[in-house]
Design an enzyme around this catalytic site. Structure first.
Site, PDB file in Angstrom:
ATOM      1  N   GLN A  32       0.859  -1.184   0.000  1.00  6.99           N
ATOM      2  CA  GLN A  32       0.000   0.000   0.000  1.00  6.99           C
ATOM      3  C   GLN A  32       0.890   1.226   0.000  1.00  6.99           C
ATOM      4  OE1 GLN A  32      -3.739   0.752   0.504  1.00  6.99           O
ATOM      5  NE2 GLN A  32      -2.718   2.573  -0.255  1.00  6.99           N
ATOM      6  N   ALA A  34       1.451   5.581  -1.283  1.00  5.83           N
ATOM      7  CA  ALA A  34       0.713   6.843  -1.320  1.00  5.83           C
ATOM      8  C   ALA A  34      -0.008   7.034  -2.645  1.00  5.83           C
ATOM      9  CB  ALA A  34       1.669   8.007  -1.079  1.00  5.83           C
ATOM     10  N   ALA A  36      -0.379   4.243  -5.089  1.00  8.14           N
ATOM     11  CA  ALA A  36      -0.921   3.020  -5.695  1.00  8.14           C
ATOM     12  C   ALA A  36      -0.945   1.873  -4.696  1.00  8.14           C
ATOM     13  CB  ALA A  36      -0.091   2.628  -6.918  1.00  8.14           C
ATOM     14  N   ARG A  37      -1.802   0.902  -5.001  1.00  5.02           N
ATOM     15  CA  ARG A  37      -1.828  -0.364  -4.277  1.00  5.02           C
ATOM     16  C   ARG A  37      -1.339  -1.454  -5.227  1.00  5.02           C
ATOM     17  NH1 ARG A  37      -7.141   1.674  -3.175  1.00  5.02           N
ATOM     18  NH2 ARG A  37      -7.262   2.607  -1.080  1.00  5.02           N
ATOM     19  N   LYS A  51      -1.001  -3.331 -10.394  1.00  7.57           N
ATOM     20  CA  LYS A  51      -0.747  -2.029  -9.768  1.00  7.57           C
ATOM     21  C   LYS A  51      -1.951  -1.132 -10.035  1.00  7.57           C
ATOM     22  CE  LYS A  51       2.865   1.488  -9.373  1.00  7.57           C
ATOM     23  NZ  LYS A  51       4.228   1.858  -9.812  1.00  7.57           N
ATOM     24  N   ASP A 153      13.122   6.412 -10.081  1.00  8.75           N
ATOM     25  CA  ASP A 153      13.119   5.950  -8.683  1.00  8.75           C
ATOM     26  C   ASP A 153      14.046   4.749  -8.544  1.00  8.75           C
ATOM     27  OD1 ASP A 153      12.445   5.766  -5.993  1.00  8.75           O
ATOM     28  OD2 ASP A 153      10.613   4.620  -6.360  1.00  8.75           O
TER      29      ASP A 153
END
Length: 244
Positions: A32, A34, A36-37, A51, A153
């Site tokens: 979980q 900020a 996406a799950r 996603k 990232d």
């Protein structure tokens, strides 16, 4: 007629989102975040990761829909761009634009490079044992940057190792912040993000990161201006730290 058409489109969209919600409810939530799950389960008989970029209540619905769709499309395209270039990344099974869900191959029985490094350092206690991995990382990321793909990232948590681990088969994941750019500045920042994450997560591994940079420089056709920009970004970072 226009009003009827708009209503029909809205109803179809709502129905599609409800189908997606019901499908996701049967999957295992594994992360979980900020934005996406991440779910794990089966999709058309195959092990899959889904996603889901869920809507944020603080954003205007139309803006939220556009942002979610754009980022989902960007990530799917980044994965496809990698695979076309021979860089290992999850297969994209399906893109659900109605719910901003990205259905991807699950890299089964893999470990993150982060966990591999930590386990290896606990056992061997010598960064020299990481040099082959670092060189392989350099080759993979040089190939990605030569496609003008910026990950956005880069961390050792966003790289997986397939088994057998000794083969150092790296798979890149989580391209949610990716974009396309040929600018050495953007590639230099990408490397700087990795350097900060690498050295803070894995203390006493400076020699391994140096090996990574040497491999990157030898493997990329465009490495010289990128590494020069990396030095400039480092200097800017140090100046900001001194200012506070």
């Amino acid at each position: 007629m226009a009003g009827t058409s708009s209503e029909a489109e809205a109803e179809a969209l709502a129905a599609a989102r409800e189908r997606s919600r019901l499908f996701l409810s049967g999957l295992e939530l594994v992360q979980q975040g900020a934005e996406a799950r991440v779910f794990r389960g089966r999709f058309q008989g195959r092990a899959a990761v889904v996603k889901h970029r869920f809507p944020k209540s603080y954003r205007h619905p139309e803006l939220e829909a556009r942002l979610g769709r754009r980022r989902t499309v960007q990530e799917a395209r980044a994965l496809l761009r990698c695979r076309r270039a021979g860089i290992a990344a999850p297969v994209v099974f399906f893109v659900d634009y109605a719910s901003n869900c990205l259905y991807m191959e699950e890299i089964e029985d893999s470990v993150t490079v982060r966990d591999y490094i930590q386990s290896t350092m606990e056992t061997e206690k010598d960064p020299q044992c990481l040099l082959d991995l670092a060189r392989r990382m350099g080759q993979v990321l040089a190939g990605m940057h030569d496609q003008d793909l910026i990950h956005g990232d880069l961390t050792t948590s966003n790289m997986l190792l397939r088994r057998p681990l000794a083969q150092l088969h790296i798979v890149l994941i989580d391209f949610g912040l990716s974009f396309v750019s040929g600018l050495p500045e953007d590639k230099g920042v990408d490397l700087y993000v990795l350097e900060k994450a690498f050295l803070s997560t894995h203390p006493h591994t400076e020699t391994a990161f140096e090996a990574f940079l040497k491999s990157y420089g030898a493997s990329s056709k465009k490495s010289s201006p990128v590494l020069k920009k990396l030095d400039e970004v480092r200097l800017r970072g140090r100046k900001r730290s001194m200012v506070g």
